[in-house]
Enzyme design. Structure first.
Site, short mmCIF file in Angstrom:
data_model
loop_
_atom_site.label_atom_id
_atom_site.label_comp_id
_atom_site.label_asym_id
_atom_site.label_seq_id
_atom_site.Cartn_x
_atom_site.Cartn_y
_atom_site.Cartn_z
N LYS A 115 0.79 -1.17 0.11
CA LYS A 115 0.04 0.01 0.06
C LYS A 115 1.04 1.16 0.23
O LYS A 115 0.46 2.41 -0.68
CB LYS A 115 -1.08 -0.09 1.22
CG LYS A 115 -2.06 -1.15 1.11
CD LYS A 115 -2.93 -0.98 2.46
CE LYS A 115 -3.94 -2.11 2.35
NZ LYS A 115 -3.30 -3.54 2.57
N GLU A 198 -2.79 6.83 7.95
CA GLU A 198 -3.70 7.70 7.14
C GLU A 198 -4.69 8.31 8.00
O GLU A 198 -5.04 7.85 9.08
CB GLU A 198 -4.23 7.07 6.09
CG GLU A 198 -3.49 6.64 4.68
CD GLU A 198 -4.22 6.15 3.67
OE1 GLU A 198 -3.91 6.10 2.48
OE2 GLU A 198 -5.35 5.64 4.00
N GLU A 272 -9.46 1.51 -5.77
CA GLU A 272 -10.39 2.02 -4.58
C GLU A 272 -10.11 3.34 -3.98
O GLU A 272 -9.16 3.68 -3.80
CB GLU A 272 -10.00 0.93 -3.39
CG GLU A 272 -10.11 -0.52 -3.81
CD GLU A 272 -10.21 -1.47 -2.67
OE1 GLU A 272 -10.17 -1.02 -1.44
OE2 GLU A 272 -10.36 -2.72 -2.94
N GLU A 286 -6.35 2.28 -2.60
CA GLU A 286 -5.49 1.13 -3.01
C GLU A 286 -5.82 0.59 -4.50
O GLU A 286 -6.69 0.83 -4.75
CB GLU A 286 -5.19 -0.01 -2.03
CG GLU A 286 -6.62 -0.89 -1.60
CD GLU A 286 -6.51 -1.87 -0.80
OE1 GLU A 286 -5.90 -2.95 -1.15
OE2 GLU A 286 -7.07 -1.68 0.07
N ASN A 288 -6.10 -3.08 -6.63
CA ASN A 288 -6.19 -4.66 -6.65
C ASN A 288 -5.89 -5.14 -8.05
O ASN A 288 -6.42 -4.76 -8.80
CB ASN A 288 -7.61 -4.97 -6.39
CG ASN A 288 -7.79 -4.90 -4.73
OD1 ASN A 288 -6.84 -5.11 -3.93
ND2 ASN A 288 -9.14 -4.52 -4.54
#
Length: 295
Positions: A115, A198, A272, A286, A288
């Site tokens: 990430k 975050e 996302e 992130e 995928n």
């Protein structure tokens, strides 16, 4: 004729095998002992036994899959989702054997597989980000970062997924125990205890954009709202995302495409975002790098 091995089982293997056969290619299934009578085995032109029922001894056994490829003259492997679908080393082993991997390039799997490097790529592409930190070496760095970001914050394992290694921290007093917990979970589940922070958005929606790329051009194929979750696991997904301003919808698609194009993305993927409806603002979460159920 192209010979495509589907390195998976169940519903996704059936879908891929049907498509392979419709395209006039030869489909090879693989199976564990528990799946020897499964539907995907019956659908394929041929099937190869990998090993016993445990996935580690069958569907995750790279050597067994490579041996099946060699035995059947396989020209390409489709990994489906799960199992080896985001395993860069597996993709590289296939390439070394002259076999195509029907999925992302290994460098993209690695870039978006952690990430913190995904955040760096998003920042470089000009995609909005929540305030956050880099990887944190120790608790003291985490305390300083949290103070700079402002509580509450989310502690996030850089590796893995599935909601594992995510923890909300509301006060400085909670941070030491939570820092240790997330680090331990990351190490235990993904072999990587590194984490970062975050900012936390209290009333946020989770919106994802599906993308496809061919290495030169990337397109967005809609978005979905995945906000209804339990323990960070999605329960209901809705597409198109409801009550989303059309300008915001277009901006989400554009940001996802821009990120994919910035790295020459090839394959299916999902970008996302967190969407703050109160501010009509979204931020990157992130990527995928795999085919998903929703595709």
């Amino acid at each position: 004729m192209d010979v495509i091995l589907v390195a998976n089982r169940g519903e996704i293997a059936c879908r891929v095998i049907r498509t392979v056969r419709r395209m006039g290619r030869r489909a090879i299934a693989v199976y564990s002992d528990a799946d020897r009578h499964a539907a995907h085995v019956a659908l394929a032109d041929e099937a190869v036994r990998l090993g016993p029922a445990p996935a580690a001894q069958s569907y995750l056994d790279v050597e067994a899959i490579l041996a099946a490829c060699a035995a059947k003259g396989v020209t390409a492997v489709h990994p489906g989702y799960g199992f080896l679908s985001e395993n860069a080393a597996f993709a590289e082993r296939l390439a070394a054997a002259g076999i195509a991997f029907i999925g992302p390039a290994p460098e993209h799997i690695r870039l978006f597989g952690e990430k913190h490097t995904a955040r760096e790529a998003a920042a470089a592409a000009g995609v909005p980000l929540l305030p956050g930190s880099g990887l944190l070496a120790n608790l003291a760095e985490a305390e300083a970062a949290a103070e700079a970001i402002g509580y509450p914050v989310m502690l996030k394992s850089t590796a893995g997924g599935g909601g594992i290694g995510l923890q909300l921290c509301r006060t400085p007093a909670e941070l030491p125990a939570l820092f240790e917990r997330v680090s331990r979970l990351g190490a235990a589940n993904f072999g990587d205890g590194r984490l970062f922070l975050e900012a936390f958005v209290e009333r946020a929606r989770h919106v994802e954009v599906q993308i496809f790329g061919d290495g030169r051009r990337v397109v967005a194929l809609g978005e979905r709202d995945c906000s209804l979750q339990r323990r960070h696991q999605k329960v209901i997904e809705e597409t198109p995302a409801p009550e989303l301003p059309e300008a915001t919808r277009a901006a989400l698609h554009e940001a996802a495409v821009r990120l994919g194009q910035s790295v020459g993305y090839r394959s299916a993927g999902t970008v996302e975002f967190i969407y703050d409806a109160a501010r009509d603002a979204f931020s990157f979460l992130e990527v995928n790098t795999r085919l998903q159920v929703e595709h």
